[in-house]
Scaffold this active site. Structure first.
Site, PDB file in Angstrom:
ATOM      1  N   ASP A   1       1.387  -0.995   0.088  1.00 12.52           N
ATOM      2  CA  ASP A   1       0.310  -0.189  -0.424  1.00 12.52           C
ATOM      3  C   ASP A   1       0.894   0.797   0.124  1.00 12.52           C
ATOM      4  OD1 ASP A   1      -2.272   2.041   0.096  1.00 12.52           O
ATOM      5  OD2 ASP A   1      -3.028   0.568   1.477  1.00 12.52           O
TER       6      ASP A   1
HETATM    7  C1  BGC Z   1      -4.711   3.006   0.141  1.00 11.67           C
HETATM    8  C2  BGC Z   1      -4.806   2.466  -0.965  1.00 11.67           C
HETATM    9  C3  BGC Z   1      -5.039   2.901  -2.240  1.00 11.67           C
HETATM   10  C4  BGC Z   1      -3.133   3.547  -2.268  1.00 11.67           C
HETATM   11  C5  BGC Z   1      -3.275   4.589  -3.625  1.00 11.67           C
HETATM   12  C6  BGC Z   1      -3.445   3.950  -0.048  1.00 11.67           C
HETATM   13  O1  BGC Z   1      -4.005   5.357   0.517  1.00 11.67           O
HETATM   14  O2  BGC Z   1      -5.155   2.808   1.748  1.00 11.67           O
HETATM   15  O3  BGC Z   1      -6.414   1.252  -0.937  1.00 11.67           O
HETATM   16  O4  BGC Z   1      -4.917   2.419  -3.193  1.00 11.67           O
HETATM   17  O5  BGC Z   1      -3.577   4.957  -1.347  1.00 11.67           O
HETATM   18  O6  BGC Z   1      -4.415   5.443  -3.752  1.00 11.67           O
END
Ligand code: BGC
Length: 772
Positions: free
Chosen positions: A276
């Site tokens: 993530d």
């Molecule tokens: C989130 C993810 C997301 C990523 C990219 C993160 O803050 O937890 O679910 O895909 O950002 O935007």
């Protein structure tokens, strides 16, 4: 001539692609310098306004490909020497999240369809429809230049206050896993990759980047991992995103047991794993653990990996292994295939699909002689959210949509007479109130909703005089980085409770009806006010076509057929996990950081073990406001002719569902199983299968067959570290929700040990788990 050139260029790109595809990925790897290898295992980042520039924040590397698809969450590095394009990753679960405009293409727009949010989608229980949505989604992604969709998200709704529950499917792993698999199939049928996230046990947002989730192996296996396993086995997603949190002491992205022993060795997963965004702390451990790609990638990570290889602390073989995992999937992407995206997905067709899915996911909670109603009724439309209807939540699950149909517009479009005086007074009020809300500090902060408009008793009696029916919408929103609160979110505010009471009194006094629409992303309290309304329709956050879809259901154009993928408890504390949600700080005196990316070390103990959602309520006989699987229809159904066949690899149940009412409708039949007490305690019953019928006309029947594999009947024994079936009687219950069972049959099964696993992911210390 133009056509000939196009044909030629397609041929050239196809042949380039097949050359690449045929050449061994390992051959490609051999041609990479160490530096290039390092840049293949980290991505290039996105700008987060208000965050990237902050001194406290980790700095995303913004590479040469930053502008390939503006607003996408990230890209991979391009390796020109090998003709390797940059791969584009974009959120998210309810629609493609990219910028709606591009500097280099003035005048053109890139709006994406805001589909119903994940919880609304899972409320359809309709796997083919979910696949259709995935396909439409995948096509939008492909046509907008996306290679990987950062969806679906399938973390379990462990507690109603989970800030991102709207992005997730259910409290039940079978429903979550099946819906996720169906969605992945749809997305990938368009030739772009799906990314299942957040792996795993990321069920709260508070301090999510420094949170240690302490959970027993059985609960991990049976509840939190199970949906991911189903999604992987049935959907074969190209990518998995590891989660922010630690699991039993180790960050998910640095967790070798999770990402290698379990995911690769035990589950035989063949795609790649990305972090993530900014997750974990130690890039070298992440590489070793099997977290192939670090997103969105920082220079510090690149340096750390490079130095570790040079100093012999990280074997280059590990980098090669990770790159191989990544490249095997990259080779399948539109960018690698040199696909020229049109930037013109069929938004018109997807509009209709979004509306259909939204209606199909709405859950009718109550209906006492009012719904459906015709457009000859004059409607008093109350509640701020009737005018500012909420499509979805905030953060990476947000969508830049071209428009939003409010409930008011939905009524107008369907030719209803909506009290104009009220419309005007709400609109003026909302405009004024919006002006008082301070701008957000960070773009992903949850929206602040306009306070409910108050009316005097006298005004409401006048409104009741002048209208035939009152419709009130209650709204809630939430999003990343924050969990919801009990007060003024799960529970209604006093103002909200008062206004519901006043409307109810005024309309009922005049012999008129009152309908409440719930435009919410997650579960709220309903028990103390539901008697005030004649009908309650749970619309969830149904995407950009919200207003049209709600009116389709209210007017009977569509018979409601959604069912609850989560339990609605009476009180928040009736949910066992409320005892420890969202965890506690390790140092309670630590000052809160200003930057939400800087979480404080904390821990959350999953003391309820396997007793999540209805597994808890049913086993411990705790009353609910609405049980899991619940949902009414305008028509009625009868179940009959249950038969069962035991096969070597599982049990098949077959039965008949008949529409016995006056409207055409669909039924979601659910199969629950009560397992024998056996060697280890089990929940009272568990969902093992389900099926949604086709649209049945009054009097018509459908025969339903559901096959449940032995593996799906098994429980995990963490002492013997194996999946087992105990010998004894298994009661198969067929019904319309977890509390309404129509047919039952017993099957005797013999003892089976289905699979022995290694001892993995054990908590560092003993958890006092809830026992029956
Ligand atoms: C989130 C993810 C997301 C990523 C990219 C993160 O803050 O937890 O679910 O895909 O950002 O935007």
């Amino acid at each position: 001539m133009k056509k000939a050139i196009l044909f030629l260029s397609v041929l050239i790109s196809l042949s380039l692609y097949s050359q690449k595809n045929n050449s061994d990925v390992q051959e490609l790897i051999k041609q990479l310098s160490l530096e290039e290898k390092v840049y293949l295992v980290i991505g290039t980042g996105m700008d987060i306004p208000g965050i990237s520039q902050s001194a406290q924040a980790p700095q995303a590397t913004v590479g040469v490909t930053k502008n390939k698809v503006p607003g996408a969450a990230g890209t991979s590095y391009q390796i020109k020497k090998l003709d390797m394009p940059a791969i584009v990753f974009a959120d998210g679960p309810a629609g493609i999240r990219i910028s709606p405009t591009r500097e280099n293409l003035p005048g053109e727009t890139f709006y994406a369809t805001a589909f119903p949010t994940a919880t609304a989608l899972s409320s359809t229980w309709h796997l083919d429809l979910v696949t259709l949505m995935g396909k439409a989604f995948g096509n939008e992604g492909k046509e907008y230049g996306i290679d990987f969709l950062l969806a679906p998200a399938l973390n379990i709704h462990r507690n109603p206050l989970g800030g991102r529950n709207f992005e997730y499917y259910s409290e039940d792993p079978v429903l979550s896993g099946k819906i996720a698999a169906a969605f992945v199939k749809g997305v990938q049928s368009e030739g772009i990759g799906a990314t299942i996230k957040h792996f795993v046990a990321n069920n709260s947002e508070t301090n999510r980047m420094a949170l240690n989730t302490i959970v027993g192996e059985r609960a991990l296996r049976e509840i939190y991992l199970r949906g991911f396993k189903i999604a992987i086995d049935e959907g074969k997603p190209w990518a998995v995103m590891s989660s922010y949190n630690k699991i039993n002491g180790t960050y998910a992205s640095e967790n070798h047991q999770l990402l290698t022993n379990l995911l690769r060795d035990e589950w035989k997963y063949e795609g790649f794993v990305m972090t993530d965004w900014f997750a974990g702390k130690d890039a070298v451990s992440q590489m070793k653990a099997g977290n192939d790609l670090l997103m969105p990638g920082t220079e510090q990570q690149a340096e750390a990996i490079l130095n570790a290889v040079k100093e012999g602390r990280l074997k280059e073989d590990i980098l090669d292994r990770n790159i191989e995992n990544i490249l095997r999937q990259y080779l399948k992407t539109p960018s690698f295939k040199n696909y020229k995206s049109s930037n013109k997905p069929d938004l018109e067709a997807n509009k209709t699909l979004a509306r259909n899915i939204a209606t199909e996911g709405m859950v009718l909670l109550k209906n006492e002689g009012i719904l459906p109603f015709k457009n000859t009724l004059k409607v008093a439309l109350l509640g701020v959210t009737s005018y500012e209807t909420i499509a979805g939540g905030t953060g990476s699950g947000d969508v830049n949509k071209a428009y939003m149909v409010s409930l008011e517009e939905g009524f107008m479009n369907a030719g209803f007479d909506v009290d104009e005086l009220m419309v005007n007074s709400y609109k003026t009020y909302i405009e004024e109130e919006k002006g008082k809300i301070p701008p957000k500090k960070f773009f992903f902060e949850p929206d602040v909703l306009v306070r409910e408009k108050l009316w005097t008793e006298e005004e409401l009696y006048k409104i009741a005089d002048e209208n035939d029916v009152a419709v009130f919408t209650l709204g809630r929103t939430s999003g990343e980085f924050k969990d919801r609160t009990a007060e003024a979110d799960f529970y209604l505010t006093d103002e909200e409770k008062n206004i519901l009471k006043q409307i109810s009194e005024a309309f009922h006094n005049k012999g008129k009806k009152f309908v409440i629409i719930l435009n919410i992303g997650g579960v709220i309290e309903t028990a103390c006010w539901k008697n005030l309304a004649d009908a309650i329709l749970l619309a969830w956050q149904p995407g950009q076509e919200a207003g049209n879809a709600i009116v389709d259901v209210l007017s009977g154009k569509v018979t409601p057929s959604g069912k609850l993928p989560v339990t609605f408890p009476i009180m928040l504390n009736d949910v066992y996990s409320s005892k420890n949600f969202p965890g506690k700080l390790l140092d309670p005196s630590a000052p809160a950081p200003e930057n939400p990316l800087m979480a404080l070390p904390s821990e959350e103990i999953y003391e309820e073990g396997i007793y999540v959602g209805y597994r808890y309520f049913d086993t411990f006989k705790v009353k609910t406001s609405y049980p899991f699987g619940f949902g009414l229809s305008y028509t009625s159904f009868e179940y009959s002719d249950l038969s069962v066949k035991t096969k070597n690899d599982g049990v098949e149940v077959a039965f008949n569902v008949k529409n016995t009412g006056k409207y055409a409708g669909k039924e979601i039949a659910q199969v629950y199983v009560i397992s024998p007490k056996g060697k280890i305690e089990k929940p009272e019953k568990e969902l093992k299968g389900f099926a949604k019928t086709n649209l049945l006309n009054p009097g018509k029947s459908e025969s339903v067959k559901i096959f449940i594999k032995n593996g799906e009947l098994a429980y995990y024994n963490d002492h013997t570290t194996s999946w087992n079936i105990d010998r004894g009687d298994y009661h198969f219950l067929i019904g319309s929700n977890s509390q309404d069972i129509s047919l039952t049959v017993n099957v005797k099964l013999k003892e089976m040990i289905l699979k022995k696993t290694g001892k993995l992911l054990s908590p560092e210390r003993k958890i006092k788990e809830l026992k029956q």
